[in-house]
Write a protein that holds these residues in place. Structure first.
Motif, short mmCIF file in Angstrom:
data_model
loop_
_atom_site.label_atom_id
_atom_site.label_comp_id
_atom_site.label_asym_id
_atom_site.label_seq_id
_atom_site.Cartn_x
_atom_site.Cartn_y
_atom_site.Cartn_z
N GLU A 129 0.78 -1.22 0.00
CA GLU A 129 0.00 0.00 0.00
C GLU A 129 0.82 1.28 0.00
N LYS A 130 2.02 1.22 0.51
CA LYS A 130 2.80 2.45 0.66
C LYS A 130 4.28 2.15 0.50
N ARG A 131 5.04 3.20 0.35
CA ARG A 131 6.48 3.06 0.25
C ARG A 131 7.02 2.38 1.50
N GLY A 132 7.87 1.38 1.32
CA GLY A 132 8.44 0.64 2.44
C GLY A 132 7.60 -0.50 2.94
N ASP A 133 6.44 -0.74 2.33
CA ASP A 133 5.54 -1.80 2.80
C ASP A 133 6.15 -3.18 2.54
N VAL A 134 5.97 -4.07 3.49
CA VAL A 134 6.38 -5.47 3.39
C VAL A 134 5.21 -6.30 3.90
N ASP A 135 4.84 -7.35 3.15
CA ASP A 135 3.76 -8.23 3.58
C ASP A 135 4.34 -9.59 3.94
N THR A 136 3.97 -10.11 5.12
CA THR A 136 4.52 -11.36 5.63
C THR A 136 3.38 -12.29 6.01
N PHE A 137 3.52 -13.57 5.61
CA PHE A 137 2.48 -14.57 5.84
C PHE A 137 3.11 -15.81 6.47
N ALA A 138 2.42 -16.40 7.42
CA ALA A 138 2.90 -17.58 8.13
C ALA A 138 2.18 -18.83 7.63
N VAL A 139 2.96 -19.88 7.31
CA VAL A 139 2.39 -21.17 6.90
C VAL A 139 3.11 -22.28 7.65
N SER A 140 2.40 -23.34 7.93
CA SER A 140 2.98 -24.50 8.61
C SER A 140 3.31 -25.58 7.60
N LEU A 141 4.53 -26.12 7.68
CA LEU A 141 4.99 -27.16 6.77
C LEU A 141 5.57 -28.31 7.58
N THR A 142 5.53 -29.49 6.98
CA THR A 142 6.18 -30.65 7.58
C THR A 142 7.47 -30.93 6.83
N LYS A 143 8.38 -31.62 7.46
CA LYS A 143 9.68 -31.92 6.87
C LYS A 143 9.51 -32.64 5.53
N GLY A 144 10.21 -32.15 4.51
CA GLY A 144 10.16 -32.75 3.19
C GLY A 144 9.02 -32.24 2.31
N GLN A 145 8.13 -31.46 2.86
CA GLN A 145 7.01 -30.92 2.09
C GLN A 145 7.50 -29.76 1.22
N THR A 146 7.07 -29.75 -0.05
CA THR A 146 7.49 -28.70 -0.98
C THR A 146 6.38 -27.68 -1.14
N LEU A 147 6.71 -26.45 -0.81
CA LEU A 147 5.79 -25.32 -0.98
C LEU A 147 6.18 -24.58 -2.25
#
Length: 605
Positions: free
Chosen positions: A206-224
């Motif tokens: 939305e503005k200068r300097g904006d950063v969007d961060t999202f949290a996801v849960s993964l298991t070992k060996g899972q490819t996102l």
């Protein structure tokens, strides 16, 4: 004059021009009728001229009458400035972007149009079935419904009203569930937690300097698989960077400019846990700033999935009129699902490759000749024999890989060899090199103009076998280095271009539309131009492009209208019988970067 009197006079002037009486004028005007001491002449004029409404006088006639009376009392400038201007509230829309810029199959979403909405409510035209839109009561808001069986991909939406039309904007239909980005989510300590690792996030920096961060849960060996759709499809002015980050903020993986300026990032989790997906942007057009960029137009779609994601296919085309067997490539694709049979499209358009279980889709063009796939080994010492014409799809699968193709050419025959990779969203910086039977290099082609895809034209100096070698300029290669190579006779042809995507004409006033003709390979035929989709009451004068003279490169179409209103799509077609009957549609370039043949015409009374 007091602010009170200025406000009241504005409403009062509007009431007079509309032909209201003292009783049906807005309540805010009543004090001006009552307080004759404030402006007695205006009150007199109002009472004496209201009969103009019953006489059928036009807006201009009522305004002129009022102005003549008021100017006699020295208040001309004030009242004139207060008069309403119908055009100001009934302008053509000028929409720059949509948010969200897409939706899932079977979903209904509320979409906001960014820019000047013009007169409201507006209407929405969509270039193909499967998506419907309706204006909401709130200015600039739409309800968009996607059919459950709508093919995934890009749909073009054009917002229009009685005064004109905005440029078409892309709206993407996907197969995954969707959600919206929610602030605050700048910090790794306060990310937006997503409902699962598989979804599409509709977001905006939305503005200068904006950063969007999202949290996801993964298991070992899972490819996102994380993929951003922004600059290349939506036309967003952003050069995005995508990162996978640990909860402590350490960058584990990063992607930049994988599909044009849009990132694509596969990540395999080294352990069970929560991982952060972070997106920020630099301006797509470089400037002197050294900070992250943002703004209202910095809209993106972030696809996240631990399921199937289709990225490519071999072949990358289908043969017109026949079924084509192909193999899909990407991430997390089940082996049984990778092998598909695609039916040809009914027309000369694209065949669509997708699965409800996958994210992503491919548009495969239908070609008028055979659609082939390169077969390894096919290096310079073991060239693959092919028969021309053909569209051959391949992949430079590893660094320093080369694909060699051998074919026979007849003396004097001209051929075109056109390779597409970067234009399709793949990273190959292709080089084409043609050799004769003795191994002598005849032609080497790199970038085609300003584009890194290679194109070559060659007229055979004699009958014989020739070898064409495909490689990467820097010796790069990998699983995404796909290409489509079209090898066809070089024939004289033509293309048409329109300078604008939309036109407006008033009844009784002519409209001139210049059409540019690109005569390729010295095309010498006459071209008859016509406008398709014109409504009743709008005509176009006969127009022809001759091989020589002023009309060879530009033709001016002259339209006249005797009836209106009208607002709808039109097309400009050019037909010629030179070298066989052929028809071509004029295209315009829209702000999002696409070339579209659906133009727009607005007729005003």
């Amino acid at each position: 004059m007091s602010r009170w009197l200025g406000r009241k006079l504005a409403a009062f002037g509007a009431a007079i021009v509309k032909g209201m009486s003292a009783s049906d004028a807005p309540a805010c005007c009543a004090p001006l009728w009552r307080r004759a001491g404030d402006l007695p002449a205006v009150a007199d004029v109002a009472q004496s001229r209201l009969s103009l409404r019953e006489s059928g006088a036009t807006f201009a006639e009522r305004k002129a009458t009022l102005v003549r009376a008021i100017s006699a009392r020295g208040c001309y400038g004030l009242v004139l400035l207060c008069l309403p201007n119908p055009a100001a509230s009934a302008a053509a829309p000028d929409i720059k972007h949509l948010f969200p810029a897409g939706a899932a199959r079977g979903a209904t979403v509320q979409v906001a149009a960014g820019g000047n909405t013009g007169g409201w409510p507006a209407q929405v035209w969509i270039n193909r079935p499967g998506v419907q839109a309706a204006a909401a009561e709130e200015n600039g808001k739409f309800s968009i419904t996607v059919a459950a069986d709508a093919p995934p991909g890009v749909y073009w939406l054009r917002i229009h009203n009685a005064e004109g039309a905005a440029a078409p904007l892309p709206f993407i239909v996907g197969t995954l569930s969707e959600t919206k980005e929610q602030e605050p989510n700048d910090s790794p300590k306060k990310p937006q937690t997503l409902p699962g690792p598989t979804c599409v996030v509709n977001g905006r920096l939305e503005k200068r300097g904006d950063v969007d961060t999202f949290a996801v849960s993964l298991t070992k060996g899972q490819t996102l698989l994380a993929a951003v759709t922004a600059h290349e499809t939506l036309g967003s002015p952003m050069d995005a960077v995508l990162q996978i980050v640990s909860p402590r903020g350490s960058v584990l993986a990063q992607s930049d400019d994988e599909r044009g300026l849009d990132p694509l990032l596969p990540f395999t989790a080294p352990a069970d846990g929560v991982y952060l997906v972070r997106i920020f942007s630099f301006p797509a057009t470089p400037n002197a700033s050294i900070s992250f960029a943002g703004g209202e137009a910095f809209i993106y779609r972030l696809t996240l999935t631990t399921g199937g994601f289709i990225d490519g296919a071999l072949p990358l085309s289908v043969s017109r009129g026949s079924r084509t067997e192909l193999t899909a490539y990407g991430w997390n694709l089940a082996e049984a699902e990778r092998h598909q049979v695609v039916e040809p499209p009914a027309d000369a358009g694209n065949a669509e490759l997708f699965s409800p279980q996958w994210a992503g889709e491919l548009a495969l063009p239908a070609v008028p000749h055979r659609s082939l796939v390169e077969a390894e080994p096919n290096d310079s010492g073991h060239p693959q024999s092919v028969e021309l014409p053909a569209a051959l799809s391949g992949r430079i699968g590893e660094p320093r890989d080369q694909d060699a193709l051998r074919f026979h050419l007849a003396k004097g025959q001209a051929w075109q060899f056109k390779l597409e990779s970067r234009a399709l969203g793949y990273p190959l910086d292709a080089v084409l090199e043609l050799f004769d039977a003795s191994g002598k290099s005849l032609v080497r082609a790199d970038d085609a103009g300003k584009h890194p895809d290679a194109e070559m034209k060659y007229t055979a100096g004699g009958d014989g076998d020739y070898t064409l070698v495909v490689s990467d300029l820097y010796g790069h290669g990998g699983p995404r280095y796909f290409y489509r190579l079209t090898m066809a006779p070089l024939e004289a042809d033509f293309a048409l271009a329109a300078p604008q995507h939309a036109y407006a004409i008033a009844v009784g006033k002519p409209l001139e539309i210049p059409v540019t003709i690109d005569r390729r390979q010295n095309f010498a035929g006459e071209i008859d131009l016509q406008v398709l989709g014109l409504p009743e009451g709008v005509t176009v004068s006969p127009a022809k492009s001759l091989a020589q003279g002023d009309t060879a490169k530009t033709v001016k179409l002259m339209l006249t209208a005797t009836a209106g209103p009208f607002s709808g799509a039109i097309r400009i077609a050019g037909k010629s019988t030179e070298g066989g009957e052929r028809s071509r549609l004029a295209e315009s370039t829209v702000p999002a970067g696409a070339h579209l043949s659906d133009l727009w015409l607005t007729v005003t009374p």
